[in-house]
Design a protein around this motif. Structure first.
Motif, PDB file in Angstrom:
ATOM      1  N   LYS A 119      -1.823  15.597  -9.841  1.00  0.00           N
ATOM      2  CA  LYS A 119      -2.145  15.798  -8.431  1.00  0.00           C
ATOM      3  C   LYS A 119      -3.091  14.705  -7.918  1.00  0.00           C
ATOM      4  O   LYS A 119      -2.895  14.125  -6.836  1.00  0.00           O
ATOM      5  CB  LYS A 119      -2.775  17.165  -8.229  1.00  0.00           C
ATOM      6  CG  LYS A 119      -3.097  17.498  -6.780  1.00  0.00           C
ATOM      7  CD  LYS A 119      -3.708  18.875  -6.656  1.00  0.00           C
ATOM      8  CE  LYS A 119      -4.065  19.177  -5.206  1.00  0.00           C
ATOM      9  NZ  LYS A 119      -4.717  20.499  -5.065  1.00  0.00           N
ATOM     10  N   GLN A 120      -4.148  14.434  -8.694  1.00  0.00           N
ATOM     11  CA  GLN A 120      -5.084  13.377  -8.308  1.00  0.00           C
ATOM     12  C   GLN A 120      -4.382  12.015  -8.245  1.00  0.00           C
ATOM     13  O   GLN A 120      -4.653  11.202  -7.348  1.00  0.00           O
ATOM     14  CB  GLN A 120      -6.253  13.324  -9.302  1.00  0.00           C
ATOM     15  CG  GLN A 120      -7.184  14.540  -9.207  1.00  0.00           C
ATOM     16  CD  GLN A 120      -8.324  14.456 -10.200  1.00  0.00           C
ATOM     17  OE1 GLN A 120      -8.401  13.508 -10.973  1.00  0.00           O
ATOM     18  NE2 GLN A 120      -9.207  15.447 -10.172  1.00  0.00           N
TER      19      GLN A 120
ATOM     20  N   GLU B 112      -3.050   7.986  -0.679  1.00  0.00           N
ATOM     21  CA  GLU B 112      -4.166   7.372   0.058  1.00  0.00           C
ATOM     22  C   GLU B 112      -4.074   5.848   0.001  1.00  0.00           C
ATOM     23  O   GLU B 112      -4.317   5.157   1.010  1.00  0.00           O
ATOM     24  CB  GLU B 112      -5.486   7.830  -0.558  1.00  0.00           C
ATOM     25  CG  GLU B 112      -6.717   7.327   0.192  1.00  0.00           C
ATOM     26  CD  GLU B 112      -8.001   7.849  -0.417  1.00  0.00           C
ATOM     27  OE1 GLU B 112      -9.076   7.452   0.064  1.00  0.00           O
ATOM     28  OE2 GLU B 112      -7.929   8.660  -1.369  1.00  0.00           O
ATOM     29  N   LEU B 113      -3.683   5.305  -1.167  1.00  0.00           N
ATOM     30  CA  LEU B 113      -3.523   3.860  -1.303  1.00  0.00           C
ATOM     31  C   LEU B 113      -2.421   3.344  -0.380  1.00  0.00           C
ATOM     32  O   LEU B 113      -2.557   2.299   0.276  1.00  0.00           O
ATOM     33  CB  LEU B 113      -3.209   3.512  -2.759  1.00  0.00           C
ATOM     34  CG  LEU B 113      -3.041   2.017  -3.089  1.00  0.00           C
ATOM     35  CD1 LEU B 113      -4.332   1.273  -2.767  1.00  0.00           C
ATOM     36  CD2 LEU B 113      -2.648   1.839  -4.549  1.00  0.00           C
TER      37      LEU B 113
ATOM     38  N   GLU C  33      -2.397   0.864   6.943  1.00  0.00           N
ATOM     39  CA  GLU C  33      -3.412   0.546   7.960  1.00  0.00           C
ATOM     40  C   GLU C  33      -3.774  -0.948   7.903  1.00  0.00           C
ATOM     41  O   GLU C  33      -3.918  -1.600   8.941  1.00  0.00           O
ATOM     42  CB  GLU C  33      -4.658   1.399   7.731  1.00  0.00           C
ATOM     43  CG  GLU C  33      -4.446   2.869   8.056  1.00  0.00           C
ATOM     44  CD  GLU C  33      -5.688   3.691   7.771  1.00  0.00           C
ATOM     45  OE1 GLU C  33      -6.686   3.098   7.302  1.00  0.00           O
ATOM     46  OE2 GLU C  33      -5.659   4.914   8.000  1.00  0.00           O
ATOM     47  N   ILE C  34      -3.921  -1.449   6.674  1.00  0.00           N
ATOM     48  CA  ILE C  34      -4.259  -2.880   6.535  1.00  0.00           C
ATOM     49  C   ILE C  34      -3.138  -3.747   7.100  1.00  0.00           C
ATOM     50  O   ILE C  34      -3.383  -4.753   7.772  1.00  0.00           O
ATOM     51  CB  ILE C  34      -4.515  -3.213   5.047  1.00  0.00           C
ATOM     52  CG1 ILE C  34      -5.807  -2.533   4.570  1.00  0.00           C
ATOM     53  CG2 ILE C  34      -4.595  -4.711   4.837  1.00  0.00           C
ATOM     54  CD1 ILE C  34      -6.027  -2.610   3.083  1.00  0.00           C
ATOM     55  N   SER C  35      -1.872  -3.316   6.872  1.00  0.00           N
ATOM     56  CA  SER C  35      -0.743  -4.068   7.423  1.00  0.00           C
ATOM     57  C   SER C  35      -0.769  -4.063   8.944  1.00  0.00           C
ATOM     58  O   SER C  35      -0.548  -5.090   9.590  1.00  0.00           O
ATOM     59  CB  SER C  35       0.568  -3.468   6.906  1.00  0.00           C
ATOM     60  OG  SER C  35       1.676  -4.143   7.472  1.00  0.00           O
TER      61      SER C  35
END
Length: 517
Positions: A72-73, A80-81, A87-89
């Motif tokens: 799960k983690q 999230e990555l 977002e960075i793109s």
């Protein structure tokens, strides 16, 4: 037998029996104890085995839970990555777009700076020539008049001062002889009463409308494959669609509020319907135009009902409704006309004049503004012509003619309408000149484009930085399009003043339409 010996024998026999009983009991108890110990050992062994099994089960469950938690983690971290990479793109794309925009702006600034330097040099040379011409003319004037420049200036100022004093004295005498303090005070009271009794909202018109979207995916559907949907909407309505990073919203930009309202209604219908393609867009735009026409008729009827004026020709009522989408210096013309009608009626009642006639003249005083986008001429002259056509009262015609001082008002109704018009326009926040000048510039831009042969429609968009021109394909071929665009550019440069540059976008589209029956 000896009694003593018998007793001893009996005691001995009892003792032997007692010893034998004790030994037998001890052996039995030992056997029972050994049996219990064996049972306890077996039970203990069973408990140990069960504990080992339970511990093994618990161990397996703990390992399974740990593996699930780790998985799960891991999934959360990967998600999230992925979001952060997305977002960075996006940020990289924005930065790249901004860099490109800045590069274009810097290039434009360099061009403007070069042009400005040339103009400064030309102006400097012209200024030097003007200075030389001025010095030559001054010497010539001094020689002809026999006065130096200072002497001529002093003489001229003395004469102007004497004439101004004389005219001021005559004007003061004239005003004092014609007006009385009582009349002035009464006029102030009537105007104040009219203003107090008629309050109106003043909301400045804007040149954009915002359409909310159910989700951001709808933006892609509105743009369509290779932008065909958005091009069709802009071509059919003459409105510029601005689709940016604003969440769940699209901005419609156009100086013409009627076109903007048609585009807004059509777009909302398309979003609600869900079927967005060029044929459906054309259908919805036509429906939106019909709805706007109905709203215009309803607005005219509402204005007639609110003011209590009857007997106005249906065509004039429709023109009144069109004023709902017309602004003057940022003030809505229909709201302004209704307010002028109420103010005129109040002032007429205070003066004992026919209030119905005054309200009628006040309501119709700006009717010509509904035609200024279609016909040439001032709104005053257009208003007089249309009112004459539908046989309006001569006092109403004169009030329309005189409300801006084009002619001297000859009737009390004309004076009342003139005063009410000034009161409505002078209210704080009622007018804003910048918007009116901006709209006039865009209208002039469209008029220049449509003045050329072969031009079917033209739409000024992007706040006047671009004009899209639809030409008739049967009259203008592909080669002539270039010449038409160049001629329009020359005429715009000669007749208009504008900041920056204007993009001339000439579009030639051929269609073949048939119907299956």
């Amino acid at each position: 037998m000896n009694p003593t010996l018998w007793i001893i024998s009996v005691v001995a026999a009892f003792l032997v029996a007692l010893v034998i009983g004790v030994l037998v009991g001890a052996a039995y108890r030992k056997k029972v104890a050994e049996a219990k110990i064996g049972s306890a050992e077996a039970q203990a062994k069973k408990i140990v085995e069960e504990g080992e099994k339970l511990a093994e089960t618990k161990k397996k469950e703990a390992l399974l839970e740990a593996k699930e938690e780790i998985l799960k983690q891991k999934n959360d971290s990967e998600r999230e990555l992925k979001e952060r990479r997305k977002e960075i793109s996006k940020m990289e794309n924005r930065v790249a777009a901004r860099e490109e925009t800045l590069d274009r702006k810097l290039e434009n600034l360099d061009k403007k700076e070069e042009t400005l330097n040339k103009k400064i040099k030309e102006n400097t040379e012209r200024g030097e020539e003007l200075d030389k011409m001025k010095a030559t003319e001054l010497e010539l004037l001094q020689k002809i008049s026999g006065y130096t420049a200072q002497e001529a200036k002093a003489e001229l100022l003395n004469r102007i001062e004497e004439e101004a004093k004389h005219e001021a004295a005559m004007k003061i005498v004239e005003i004092e002889s014609q007006l009385k303090d009582e009349a002035d005070q009464k006029a102030r009271e009537i105007v104040a009463l009219a203003i107090q009794r008629c309050a109106a909202d003043h909301v400045s018109e804007t040149t954009v409308s915002v359409v909310t979207l159910p989700n951001d995916d709808m933006k892609g559907r509105i743009i369509g494959r290779e932008g065909r949907n958005i091009r069709t909407i802009e071509t059919m309505t003459g409105v510029d669609l601005i689709i940016d990073d604003t969440p769940e919203a699209i901005t419609l930009s156009c100086f013409d509020p009627v076109r903007r309202e048609v585009a807004r209604i059509a777009l909302e219908k398309l979003i609600s319907d869900g079927r967005i393609h060029p044929a459906r867009i054309e259908e919805m735009v036509e429906k939106a135009k019909k709805e706007v026409d109905a709203a215009i008729k309803q607005a005219g009827d509402k204005a007639i009902f609110e003011t209590g004026i009857h007997g106005i020709a249906p065509e004039l009522v429709r023109l009144l409704g069109r004023l709902r989408y017309r602004t003057s210096y940022g003030q809505n013309v229909l709201t302004h006309s209704i307010e002028v009608a109420f103010l005129s009626g109040i002032i007429a009642d205070e003066l004992g004049v026919d209030s119905t006639l005054a309200k009628r003249a006040g309501l119709l005083h700006d009717i010509g503004k509904a035609l200024t986008s279609e016909l040439e001429g001032s709104h005053v002259q257009l208003g007089i012509d249309i009112a004459k056509k539908y046989k309006e009262n001569k006092d109403v015609l004169h009030a329309i003619e005189a409300h801006h001082g084009d002619v001297e008002p000859r009737t009390i109704v004309a004076m009342i309408v003139q005063a009410a018009d000034a009161i409505s326009a002078a209210r704080p926040g009622a007018r804003r000149e910048d918007l009116e000048n901006y709209i006039k510039r865009l209208q002039k831009l469209e008029e220049i484009a449509t003045s050329f042969d072969g031009v079917e429609k033209s739409f000024a968009i992007q706040a006047g930085r671009e004009i899209r021109i639809m030409v008739k394909p049967e009259e203008v071929n592909d080669d002539q399009m270039v010449l038409v665009a160049r001629d329009i550019v020359k005429k715009i440069e000669a007749e208009l003043e504008y900041p920056g540059q204007i993009k001339i976008n000439v579009i030639r589209e051929s269609r073949a339409v048939d119907y299956a029956k």
